[in-house]
Motif scaffolding. Structure first.
Motif, PDB file in Angstrom:
ATOM      1  N   ALA A 254       0.940  -1.128  -0.032  1.00 23.97           N
ATOM      2  CA  ALA A 254      -0.054   0.069   0.000  1.00 23.97           C
ATOM      3  C   ALA A 254       0.728   1.252  -0.122  1.00 23.97           C
ATOM      4  O   ALA A 254       0.478   2.305  -0.702  1.00 23.97           O
ATOM      5  N   PHE A 255       2.022   1.243   0.837  1.00 29.10           N
ATOM      6  CA  PHE A 255       3.101   2.336   0.786  1.00 29.10           C
ATOM      7  C   PHE A 255       4.155   1.589   0.846  1.00 29.10           C
ATOM      8  O   PHE A 255       4.610   0.870   1.848  1.00 29.10           O
ATOM      9  N   PRO A 256       5.259   2.120   0.050  1.00 27.82           N
ATOM     10  CA  PRO A 256       5.167   3.245  -0.865  1.00 27.82           C
ATOM     11  C   PRO A 256       4.715   2.804  -2.201  1.00 27.82           C
ATOM     12  O   PRO A 256       4.526   3.541  -3.065  1.00 27.82           O
ATOM     13  N   HIS A 257       4.517   1.299  -2.670  1.00 30.60           N
ATOM     14  CA  HIS A 257       4.582   0.942  -4.018  1.00 30.60           C
ATOM     15  C   HIS A 257       3.172   1.530  -4.643  1.00 30.60           C
ATOM     16  O   HIS A 257       3.397   2.153  -5.490  1.00 30.60           O
ATOM     17  N   HIS A 258       2.003   1.256  -3.928  1.00 33.18           N
ATOM     18  CA  HIS A 258       0.941   1.760  -4.684  1.00 33.18           C
ATOM     19  C   HIS A 258       0.572   2.975  -4.670  1.00 33.18           C
ATOM     20  O   HIS A 258      -0.071   3.696  -5.498  1.00 33.18           O
ATOM     21  N   GLU A 259       1.117   3.806  -3.528  1.00 35.77           N
ATOM     22  CA  GLU A 259       0.855   5.105  -3.442  1.00 35.77           C
ATOM     23  C   GLU A 259       1.774   5.904  -4.634  1.00 35.77           C
ATOM     24  O   GLU A 259       1.020   6.754  -5.382  1.00 35.77           O
TER      25      GLU A 259
END
Length: 413
Positions: A254-259
């Motif tokens: 969810a964070f940091p990748h998808h953000e």
């Protein structure tokens, strides 16, 4: 890149039930927007593996979660365009190859083959587009060029290019974390907050300039290789459009990748929101600690199947708890899954009325449409007393991927 064979998926009788899933961005369970894209399909992107070790149950839990999502959509009559990447060029792969004294390309290829095999054994519906990072370099170069042109990215020394978190007003919406939480997780999960020359410690690398001994591709802004987040952003939007229904992965993404994947697409194309839903599965722990390649506390899918655990048993064991929960794996879960399968199969061999069988299917549909409530769905099967001409068995196959009748994926424990 080729994926793996598509398993047979049984048609599910009964009336469709609208699918609702928890959206991390909106922090609530809401209906999935199934309005079709220009091709009449529902788009779903799920982040793939970095191929430096075999498929463990943490991986399996994530991909089985989105296999369930796919199955519910298909059972409701929708066509799904499923895309998944594979990060086949990245620092962890290089580091593991150097440790083991092998070529990083050979290591990646061998682990991708194992992953394909595990997904096939588990009966996971494959993505239509299964794209390696190296295949998508031109797409990343194009997106980075757009970010630079829009002033959403900037170049510093060594040819490194970073995307600015100031490029989108809503940065942070996908994960719903405050700045302190972002700072902590960014440093823990592959970020480089102390890199000199960055405008903000959270700015994310979208292009790593060439270093001696590392692979590199030519680009208008200098030779190098893709950053992690922009890889998924480019692959997803080039196949599903600038906005699509579902972005998925484990909760640690969810964070940091998808953000950042969302922010890159939104800054490049001027859209308000890349995905209608950001869906995240919980972590799997062993002896109280999250399964992790770095910690080495892994249970591998192929090890379980080699020990005689059938794929349906692995599914039932993982479905016994809710996909969003961080949960513990233990041999007791496997034993319980075996016992449940045995009871369900014995019950399905008994005859019931068509009305009773369709009632069971309706309960299964309702449970799974409610944010993939698999514990509730399994409880419905625990109460099973009979089937009618395979109605329930087909529904269990189609909705859960679990076999109540003999098949090529059923292995005797």
């Amino acid at each position: 890149m080729r994926s793996w064979p598509t398993p047979p998926v049984a048609d599910v009788p009964g009336d469709p039930v609208e699918l609702s899933l928890y959206d991390t961005a909106d922090r609530r369970v809401k209906a999935v927007d199934v309005a079709p894209d220009a091709n009449g399909e529902v788009g779903m992107y799920v982040c793939g593996i970095t191929p430096y070790d075999s498929t463990h149950l943490g991986h399996a839990a994530t991909y089985l979660t989105f296999d369930l999502v796919y199955r519910q959509l298909v059972a409701n009559g929708h066509r799904v365009h499923y895309v998944q990447n594979i990060t086949d060029v990245d620092d962890p792969l290089f580091e593991r190859a150097e440790r083991d004294g092998v070529d990083w390309r050979e290591l990646g290829s061998s682990q991708i083959d194992l992953f394909r095999s595990d997904m096939e054994v588990l009966g996971v519906i494959p993505p239509r587009d299964y794209i390696g990072a190296m295949e998508a370099v031109d797409e990343v170069v194009e997106m980075v060029s757009v970010l630079l042109e829009r002033g959403a990215a900037y170049q510093i020394d060594h040819g490194d290019i970073y995307a600015s978190i100031a490029a989108t007003e809503q940065f942070g919406y996908a994960s719903n974390l405050d700045r302190a939480e972002m700072d902590e997780l960014f440093a823990e999960r592959g970020g480089d907050p102390e890199r000199e020359g960055k405008r903000d410690p959270l700015d994310a690398l979208v292009w790593r300039g060439h270093r001696e001994g590392e692979p590199a591709w030519e680009a208008p802004f200098g030779a190098g290789r893709p950053g992690w987040h922009v890889e998924c952003s480019a692959i997803a939007t080039n196949r599903l459009g600038r906005t699509f229904a579902i972005q998925g992965g484990g909760s640690d993404l969810a964070f940091p990748h998808h953000e950042f994947s969302a922010a890159h697409a939104e800054a490049a194309y001027g859209v308000d929101r890349m995905a209608g839903h950001y869906v995240h599965s919980g972590m799997i722990a062993l002896d109280g600690t999250k399964m992790s390649k770095s910690l080495g506390n892994l249970v591998f899918v192929h090890s379980l199947t080699e020990d005689g655990v059938e794929p349906s048993g692995i599914r039932v064991a993982l479905f016994s708890q809710h996909y969003r929960d961080d949960r513990e794996f233990s041999p007791a879960l496997v034993d319980d899954a075996r016992e449940r399968l045995s009871r369900w199969r014995a019950a399905a061999a008994q005859r019931s009325s068509e009305e009773e069988a369709l009632g069971v299917v309706a309960q299964l549909r309702e449970a799974l449409a409610d944010d993939l409530d698999t514990p509730r769905a399994l409880a419905v099967l625990d109460a099973l007393t009979g089937d009618h001409e395979g109605i329930v068995a087909r529904a269990v196959d189609g909705l859960l991927g679990v076999q109540l009748e003999p098949s090529s994926r059923t292995m005797n424990a």
